[in-house]
Design a protein around this motif. Structure first.
Motif, PDB file in Angstrom:
ATOM      1  N   ASP A  93       0.829  -1.210   0.000  1.00  0.00           N
ATOM      2  CA  ASP A  93       0.000   0.000   0.000  1.00  0.00           C
ATOM      3  C   ASP A  93       0.864   1.261   0.000  1.00  0.00           C
ATOM      4  O   ASP A  93       0.580   2.218  -0.734  1.00  0.00           O
ATOM      5  CB  ASP A  93      -0.946   0.013   1.205  1.00  0.00           C
ATOM      6  CG  ASP A  93      -1.995  -1.087   1.148  1.00  0.00           C
ATOM      7  OD1 ASP A  93      -2.195  -1.691   0.072  1.00  0.00           O
ATOM      8  OD2 ASP A  93      -2.610  -1.336   2.208  1.00  0.00           O
ATOM      9  N   ALA A  94       1.898   1.267   0.827  1.00  0.00           N
ATOM     10  CA  ALA A  94       2.765   2.442   0.907  1.00  0.00           C
ATOM     11  C   ALA A  94       3.479   2.682  -0.427  1.00  0.00           C
ATOM     12  O   ALA A  94       3.489   3.808  -0.942  1.00  0.00           O
ATOM     13  CB  ALA A  94       3.770   2.277   2.041  1.00  0.00           C
ATOM     14  N   TRP A  95       4.057   1.635  -1.002  1.00  0.00           N
ATOM     15  CA  TRP A  95       4.782   1.799  -2.270  1.00  0.00           C
ATOM     16  C   TRP A  95       3.846   2.234  -3.388  1.00  0.00           C
ATOM     17  O   TRP A  95       4.234   3.036  -4.235  1.00  0.00           O
ATOM     18  CB  TRP A  95       5.519   0.510  -2.633  1.00  0.00           C
ATOM     19  CG  TRP A  95       6.825   0.389  -1.906  1.00  0.00           C
ATOM     20  CD1 TRP A  95       7.009   0.122  -0.575  1.00  0.00           C
ATOM     21  CD2 TRP A  95       8.124   0.553  -2.452  1.00  0.00           C
ATOM     22  NE1 TRP A  95       8.333   0.110  -0.269  1.00  0.00           N
ATOM     23  CE2 TRP A  95       9.046   0.366  -1.409  1.00  0.00           C
ATOM     24  CE3 TRP A  95       8.585   0.820  -3.736  1.00  0.00           C
ATOM     25  CZ2 TRP A  95      10.421   0.454  -1.619  1.00  0.00           C
ATOM     26  CZ3 TRP A  95       9.957   0.899  -3.936  1.00  0.00           C
ATOM     27  CH2 TRP A  95      10.860   0.720  -2.882  1.00  0.00           C
ATOM     28  N   ASN A  96       2.622   1.745  -3.403  1.00  0.00           N
ATOM     29  CA  ASN A  96       1.678   2.168  -4.443  1.00  0.00           C
ATOM     30  C   ASN A  96       1.250   3.624  -4.270  1.00  0.00           C
ATOM     31  O   ASN A  96       0.750   4.226  -5.216  1.00  0.00           O
ATOM     32  CB  ASN A  96       0.472   1.234  -4.506  1.00  0.00           C
ATOM     33  CG  ASN A  96       0.774  -0.014  -5.315  1.00  0.00           C
ATOM     34  OD1 ASN A  96       1.518   0.024  -6.291  1.00  0.00           O
ATOM     35  ND2 ASN A  96       0.212  -1.130  -4.906  1.00  0.00           N
TER      36      ASN A  96
ATOM     37  N   GLU B 265       8.237  10.043   1.339  1.00  0.00           N
ATOM     38  CA  GLU B 265       8.301  10.289   2.782  1.00  0.00           C
ATOM     39  C   GLU B 265       7.488   9.244   3.541  1.00  0.00           C
ATOM     40  O   GLU B 265       7.957   8.690   4.539  1.00  0.00           O
ATOM     41  CB  GLU B 265       7.822  11.692   3.115  1.00  0.00           C
ATOM     42  CG  GLU B 265       8.053  12.017   4.579  1.00  0.00           C
ATOM     43  CD  GLU B 265       7.835  13.482   4.891  1.00  0.00           C
ATOM     44  OE1 GLU B 265       7.523  13.755   6.060  1.00  0.00           O
ATOM     45  OE2 GLU B 265       7.979  14.329   3.994  1.00  0.00           O
ATOM     46  N   ARG B 266       6.284   8.979   3.079  1.00  0.00           N
ATOM     47  CA  ARG B 266       5.437   7.953   3.730  1.00  0.00           C
ATOM     48  C   ARG B 266       6.145   6.598   3.726  1.00  0.00           C
ATOM     49  O   ARG B 266       6.197   5.913   4.746  1.00  0.00           O
ATOM     50  CB  ARG B 266       4.094   7.847   3.001  1.00  0.00           C
ATOM     51  CG  ARG B 266       3.233   6.716   3.511  1.00  0.00           C
ATOM     52  CD  ARG B 266       1.942   6.574   2.727  1.00  0.00           C
ATOM     53  NE  ARG B 266       1.242   5.358   3.107  1.00  0.00           N
ATOM     54  CZ  ARG B 266       0.247   4.828   2.427  1.00  0.00           C
ATOM     55  NH1 ARG B 266      -0.211   5.430   1.344  1.00  0.00           N
ATOM     56  NH2 ARG B 266      -0.311   3.725   2.827  1.00  0.00           N
ATOM     57  N   ILE B 267       6.680   6.216   2.569  1.00  0.00           N
ATOM     58  CA  ILE B 267       7.347   4.926   2.452  1.00  0.00           C
ATOM     59  C   ILE B 267       8.547   4.859   3.388  1.00  0.00           C
ATOM     60  O   ILE B 267       8.751   3.860   4.088  1.00  0.00           O
ATOM     61  CB  ILE B 267       7.791   4.687   0.989  1.00  0.00           C
ATOM     62  CG1 ILE B 267       6.552   4.570   0.097  1.00  0.00           C
ATOM     63  CG2 ILE B 267       8.678   3.447   0.880  1.00  0.00           C
ATOM     64  CD1 ILE B 267       6.852   4.734  -1.380  1.00  0.00           C
ATOM     65  N   SER B 268       9.346   5.906   3.432  1.00  0.00           N
ATOM     66  CA  SER B 268      10.585   5.898   4.214  1.00  0.00           C
ATOM     67  C   SER B 268      10.345   5.747   5.706  1.00  0.00           C
ATOM     68  O   SER B 268      11.230   5.285   6.433  1.00  0.00           O
ATOM     69  CB  SER B 268      11.397   7.161   3.941  1.00  0.00           C
ATOM     70  OG  SER B 268      10.810   8.293   4.555  1.00  0.00           O
TER      71      SER B 268
ATOM     72  N   ALA C 210      18.342   9.053   2.311  1.00  0.00           N
ATOM     73  CA  ALA C 210      18.799   8.539   1.019  1.00  0.00           C
ATOM     74  C   ALA C 210      17.698   7.714   0.354  1.00  0.00           C
ATOM     75  O   ALA C 210      17.558   7.736  -0.870  1.00  0.00           O
ATOM     76  CB  ALA C 210      20.069   7.717   1.194  1.00  0.00           C
ATOM     77  N   VAL C 211      16.918   6.999   1.144  1.00  0.00           N
ATOM     78  CA  VAL C 211      15.777   6.255   0.602  1.00  0.00           C
ATOM     79  C   VAL C 211      14.797   7.217  -0.061  1.00  0.00           C
ATOM     80  O   VAL C 211      14.321   6.963  -1.174  1.00  0.00           O
ATOM     81  CB  VAL C 211      15.078   5.427   1.712  1.00  0.00           C
ATOM     82  CG1 VAL C 211      13.703   4.952   1.274  1.00  0.00           C
ATOM     83  CG2 VAL C 211      15.941   4.253   2.131  1.00  0.00           C
TER      84      VAL C 211
ATOM     85  N   LYS D 112      12.353   9.283  -5.042  1.00  0.00           N
ATOM     86  CA  LYS D 112      11.989  10.423  -5.890  1.00  0.00           C
ATOM     87  C   LYS D 112      12.525  10.210  -7.307  1.00  0.00           C
ATOM     88  O   LYS D 112      11.815  10.445  -8.290  1.00  0.00           O
ATOM     89  CB  LYS D 112      12.541  11.730  -5.311  1.00  0.00           C
ATOM     90  CG  LYS D 112      11.810  12.214  -4.085  1.00  0.00           C
ATOM     91  CD  LYS D 112      12.483  13.445  -3.501  1.00  0.00           C
ATOM     92  CE  LYS D 112      11.880  13.817  -2.158  1.00  0.00           C
ATOM     93  NZ  LYS D 112      12.622  14.940  -1.532  1.00  0.00           N
ATOM     94  N   GLY D 113      13.757   9.747  -7.412  1.00  0.00           N
ATOM     95  CA  GLY D 113      14.345   9.478  -8.716  1.00  0.00           C
ATOM     96  C   GLY D 113      13.682   8.309  -9.426  1.00  0.00           C
ATOM     97  O   GLY D 113      13.487   8.337 -10.645  1.00  0.00           O
TER      98      GLY D 113
END
Length: 137
Positions: A25-28, A33-36, A57-58, A63-64
């Motif tokens: 869910d987070a990755w989608n 910021e949420r994922i990290s 760094a994550v 972002k990239g």
């Protein structure tokens, strides 16, 4: 106060499945910021041939990632678990800036600290070009 990310280890089948779904869910969300926030401040990653260390760094890595991987959609599946480790298999689909679709297949090995934050994430990923008509996700 220490951060905690539930569910905490040691994992059961139920909590391992829950942890995998929370990650999917987070990755989608494609929100770096949420994922990290699921990772420890000093998290250690291997993603394909890239090594990433630390939560900040994550965020930059992600972002990239989504500047390159457009229209991203991911599905994760629990493969195995033990006390503080989870293995997942996954696939995701994405499109490059020229419009070519890809399906990425891979495996991840995760290790968590006692607060439920992921300290280590090792991902092996292979990309396969696909036609738009072959999309599943």
């Amino acid at each position: 106060m220490m951060e905690k990310k539930y569910p905490l280890p040691p994992f059961t089948l139920e909590t391992a499945i829950q942890k995998v779904q929370l990650a999917e869910d987070a990755w989608n969300s494609q929100d770096p910021e949420r994922i990290s926030m699921a990772y420890s401040l000093d998290t250690e990653w291997r993603n394909r041939d890239t090594f990433v260390n630390g939560r900040k760094a994550v965020q930059e890595f992600l972002k990239g990632k989504w500047k390159k991987e457009l229209n991203y959609k991911l599905k994760k599946e629990l493969w195995a678990y033990t006390d503080n480790r989870i293995a997942v298999r996954f696939e995701y689909e994405w499109q490059d800036q020229q419009g070519q679709w890809f399906r990425a297949y891979g495996n991840e090995n995760w290790e968590f600290n006692e607060d439920g934050l992921m300290e280590k994430r090792y991902a092996s990923i292979n990309d396969l070009p696909i036609d738009k008509s072959e999309r599943r996700l």
